[in-house]
Design a protein around this motif. Structure first.
Motif, short mmCIF file in Angstrom:
data_model
loop_
_atom_site.label_atom_id
_atom_site.label_comp_id
_atom_site.label_asym_id
_atom_site.label_seq_id
_atom_site.Cartn_x
_atom_site.Cartn_y
_atom_site.Cartn_z
N ARG A 335 0.85 -1.21 0.00
CA ARG A 335 0.00 0.00 0.00
C ARG A 335 0.87 1.25 0.00
O ARG A 335 0.59 2.21 -0.72
CB ARG A 335 -0.92 0.00 1.21
CG ARG A 335 -1.84 1.23 1.30
CD ARG A 335 -2.97 0.98 2.27
NE ARG A 335 -3.83 2.14 2.44
CZ ARG A 335 -4.72 2.56 1.56
NH1 ARG A 335 -4.86 1.93 0.40
NH2 ARG A 335 -5.48 3.62 1.81
N ALA A 336 1.93 1.24 0.80
CA ALA A 336 2.84 2.38 0.80
C ALA A 336 3.44 2.59 -0.59
O ALA A 336 3.51 3.71 -1.08
CB ALA A 336 3.93 2.17 1.84
N ALA A 337 3.84 1.49 -1.23
CA ALA A 337 4.42 1.59 -2.56
C ALA A 337 3.40 2.13 -3.56
O ALA A 337 3.71 2.99 -4.39
CB ALA A 337 4.94 0.23 -3.02
N GLY A 338 2.16 1.63 -3.46
CA GLY A 338 1.12 2.07 -4.37
C GLY A 338 0.77 3.54 -4.22
O GLY A 338 0.33 4.18 -5.18
N LEU A 339 0.97 4.07 -3.04
CA LEU A 339 0.70 5.49 -2.78
C LEU A 339 1.89 6.37 -3.11
O LEU A 339 1.82 7.60 -2.97
CB LEU A 339 0.32 5.68 -1.31
CG LEU A 339 -1.01 5.08 -0.86
CD1 LEU A 339 -1.13 5.09 0.65
CD2 LEU A 339 -2.18 5.86 -1.49
N GLY A 340 2.99 5.75 -3.57
CA GLY A 340 4.19 6.51 -3.89
C GLY A 340 4.99 6.93 -2.69
O GLY A 340 5.81 7.86 -2.77
N LEU A 341 4.77 6.26 -1.56
CA LEU A 341 5.51 6.58 -0.33
C LEU A 341 6.78 5.73 -0.30
O LEU A 341 6.78 4.59 0.15
CB LEU A 341 4.63 6.31 0.89
CG LEU A 341 3.28 7.03 0.89
CD1 LEU A 341 2.46 6.63 2.11
CD2 LEU A 341 3.47 8.53 0.84
N VAL A 342 7.84 6.28 -0.81
CA VAL A 342 9.08 5.52 -0.97
C VAL A 342 10.24 6.27 -0.32
O VAL A 342 10.21 7.49 -0.15
CB VAL A 342 9.40 5.25 -2.45
CG1 VAL A 342 8.32 4.37 -3.07
CG2 VAL A 342 9.52 6.55 -3.22
N ALA A 343 11.26 5.50 0.07
CA ALA A 343 12.48 6.06 0.63
C ALA A 343 13.37 6.57 -0.49
O ALA A 343 13.08 6.41 -1.68
CB ALA A 343 13.19 5.00 1.46
N ASP A 344 14.50 7.16 -0.12
CA ASP A 344 15.41 7.71 -1.12
C ASP A 344 15.93 6.65 -2.07
O ASP A 344 16.24 6.94 -3.23
CB ASP A 344 16.59 8.39 -0.42
CG ASP A 344 16.16 9.65 0.33
OD1 ASP A 344 15.09 10.19 -0.01
OD2 ASP A 344 16.91 10.08 1.24
N ASP A 345 16.01 5.39 -1.58
CA ASP A 345 16.52 4.33 -2.45
C ASP A 345 15.43 3.68 -3.29
O ASP A 345 15.67 2.69 -3.97
CB ASP A 345 17.25 3.27 -1.62
CG ASP A 345 16.33 2.59 -0.61
OD1 ASP A 345 15.12 2.91 -0.57
OD2 ASP A 345 16.83 1.74 0.17
N GLY A 346 14.23 4.23 -3.24
CA GLY A 346 13.14 3.72 -4.06
C GLY A 346 12.33 2.60 -3.46
O GLY A 346 11.34 2.16 -4.05
N THR A 347 12.69 2.15 -2.25
CA THR A 347 11.93 1.08 -1.60
C THR A 347 10.73 1.67 -0.85
O THR A 347 10.75 2.82 -0.44
CB THR A 347 12.81 0.31 -0.61
OG1 THR A 347 13.32 1.22 0.38
CG2 THR A 347 13.99 -0.34 -1.35
#
Length: 586
Positions: A335-347
């Protein structure tokens, strides 16, 4: 008592910006008229009623227009509007014939009314005192330093009956404080009736026992505890506070501090299973499932909150949110990934779900005409700019929040957490947190110049504003109105003057201003508190019945923590640093 010679000071708290005591006094009689401009009528009405109650007088309400229309004698007490004054400012002119109050607005009139009450002496803080009503002749001017002069009262950890909340409102107003933040939900209890979700109070308002002292001792009292306020109770509190110039800001804490919610509605939990209203203190890693269903639940809750409270602000909490439960669930990570909530390294960065969740509810409040208030952990790139940030972990975060365009209220635990111990002596009851004496609190500066000097990277002018400051009365270890009195007073009086006074004189511990305040406090203001029935901490230390022998606290070393953390502060939950349930200062 007649004043044969003018007093050398006006011993009010807060102290006015300027005061000129004069010879003489005024003794209003039965039938004296109290006239006011319509915009100032609530303040005039409040002053008239408390004065009648204290001194057994019958004062006659009037309007300033009455004097013009019927040619009547000028009223003995007059509340006059002067919009050329600064916001919240007022002037008092008491002669041997008339009291003339000039106020910029209703807040200024309320402050003037409270000052008038203090000028009438200790008997003005008693009911049916049987003493003559005498006002010393004086001319003074005053204005507040900060717009937001608040105090938080935690009714979630230990429920406080409605009558005691109203009494606390009286004391806040008496000190020119104009915001009461009611902490209505936490792991240990849910305190507001919500029609759509009745189990919040049927289940969430009650716990089977409480820990006595720090959670590290594991000492339980075996005594059930709970309670809640109906919507009508809270409307009464809101109206009562409004009639005294105090705005009540409700707090519903999300997405952490929610075990009481999860006990009632376990389907909202990030971890499946049964849940219990917490019986101990500290930080729980039980948090909400950051789902659309959970958001919809809390939108419903906030709609009912907004129907009860009329303040333009609603607090969403947002403090101390462990992310362990989210990290354990692949669907939440997705869900975090789908919302575009990512860390600096893209995870995927599940920690950003914290700010995202709070932001969605802030958006909902905006649609209802309210501004969200959040603790500083919720500050981040996802928080809407109109949200107000309460800065509690330290001072430095305030500059970052203002640089991002947020208005801030300073509430640092290092300075103004009044549940923290008032001294370092062995008799101090449940000695938690930092030592904060009355003199320490009086020296409080919301944003010291050194904080600003430490950030030369920031521009001189920041888009966000400093609204003011707020003291906190957390009640893990304050289980009654008597214990709240002891923790709050007289330190709350010192805080009130620190955030009100515009006097540029330094207020450092041991300095002339601080010493003068302590002398004025002991000679004039503590007798007022005693007359009002406030069981404050005596300057010499707790009385025998105010101690809590054998109850363990958790003292903290302010000098050591400041040396380690500087202006950043070291409070709150930090991933990788803290376990599941460390000691929580709030």
């Amino acid at each position: 008592m007649p004043h044969d010679t003018p007093p050398t000071t006006v011993p009010t708290v807060p102290c006015p910006a300027s005061a000129e005591p004069r010879p003489g006094e005024l003794t209003p009689a039965d039938g004296s008229r109290v006239a006011s401009h319509p915009a100032l009528a609530p303040a005039a009405r409040w002053w008239r009623r408390v004065t009648e109650e204290s001194f057994g007088l019958d004062l006659v309400p009037a309007t300033l227009m009455d004097e013009v229309e019927d040619g009547a004698t000028v009223a003995t007490v007059r509340f006059v509007l002067d919009e050329t004054l600064a916001a919240g400012a007022y002037a008092l002119d008491v002669s041997d014939a008339v009291v003339h109050v000039t106020a910029a607005d209703l807040p200024g009139a309320f402050a003037a009314a409270q000052t008038l009450r203090q000028l009438a002496g200790v008997q003005a803080f008693r009911r049916s005192a049987g003493a003559p009503f005498v006002l010393p002749a004086v001319r003074l001017q005053d204005a507040p330093r900060h717009h937001w002069r608040g105090v938080l009262l935690d009714v979630a950890r230990h429920f406080l009956p409605k009558a005691d909340v109203l009494r606390f409102v009286d004391q806040a107003a008496a000190h020119h404080l104009n915001v009461l933040q009611l902490h209505l939900s936490d792991d240990q209890g849910w305190r507001i009736e919500i029609d759509r979700y009745p189990r919040l109070t049927e289940v969430g308002a009650w716990r089977r026992e409480s820990t006595v002292g720090t959670w590290r001792t594991g000492t339980a009292d075996g005594r059930p505890h709970g309670g809640y306020y109906t919507a009508d109770d809270l409307r009464e509190i809101v109206g009562y506070a409004r009639e005294r110039g105090v705005m009540v800001v409700p707090e519903i804490d999300v997405p952490g501090h929610v075990r009481a919610v999860l006990a009632a509605y376990p389907e909202l939990a990030a971890r499946s299973g049964t849940h219990e209203v917490s019986t101990t203190w500290g930080i729980s890693d039980d948090v909400l499932d950051p789902s659309e269903a959970t958001l919809e639940f809390f939108r419903d809750v906030l709609d009912e909150v907004c129907r009860v409270f009329d303040a333009p602000f609603v607090s969403l909490g947002g403090d101390e949110v462990p992310t362990t439960a989210w990290s354990e669930r692949p669907d939440v990570v997705d869900r975090a990934a789908g919302l575009g909530l990512v860390a600096d390294d893209g995870t995927p960065d599940v920690a950003r779900l914290h700010g995202w969740f709070v932001a969605r509810l802030a958006d909902h409040l905006r649609a209802r005409g309210r501004r969200a208030v959040v603790w500083d952990e919720a500050f981040g790139p996802d928080l809407p700019r109109d949200a107000v940030v309460l800065c509690w972990r330290g001072h430095a975060v305030a500059l970052d929040a203002m640089a991002a365009g947020h208005d801030v209220v300073m509430a640092p635990e290092q300075e103004v957490y009044l549940d923290h111990r008032a001294a370092d002596g062995p008799d101090e009851p449940v000695p938690v947190g930092f030592v904060r004496t009355t003199a320490d609190v009086y020296a409080f500066d919301p944003l010291p110049p050194a904080v600003r000097d430490a950030r030369p990277d920031l521009p001189t002018e920041l888009p966000g504003a400093l609204l003011g400051a707020q003291a906190q009365v957390w009640t893990e270890h304050l289980d009654s109105a008597r214990r709240i009195d002891y923790a709050a007073f007289p330190r709350l009086a010192a805080f009130a003057e620190a955030v009100w006074t515009t006097d540029p004189a330094p207020r450092h511990v041991g300095g002339p201003a601080g010493n003068a305040f302590l002398e004025r406090l002991e000679s004039a203001h503590l007798p007022r508190l005693a007359a009002a029935g406030v069981e404050f901490r005596p300057p010499g230390g707790p009385l025998p019945w105010q101690t809590r022998p054998g109850v363990a606290g958790y003292p903290r070393d302010l000098a050591a923590e400041r040396a380690a953390a500087g202006w950043e502060g070291a409070g709150g939950w930090v991933a990788g640093r803290d376990g599941a349930e460390p000691e929580a200062p709030a």
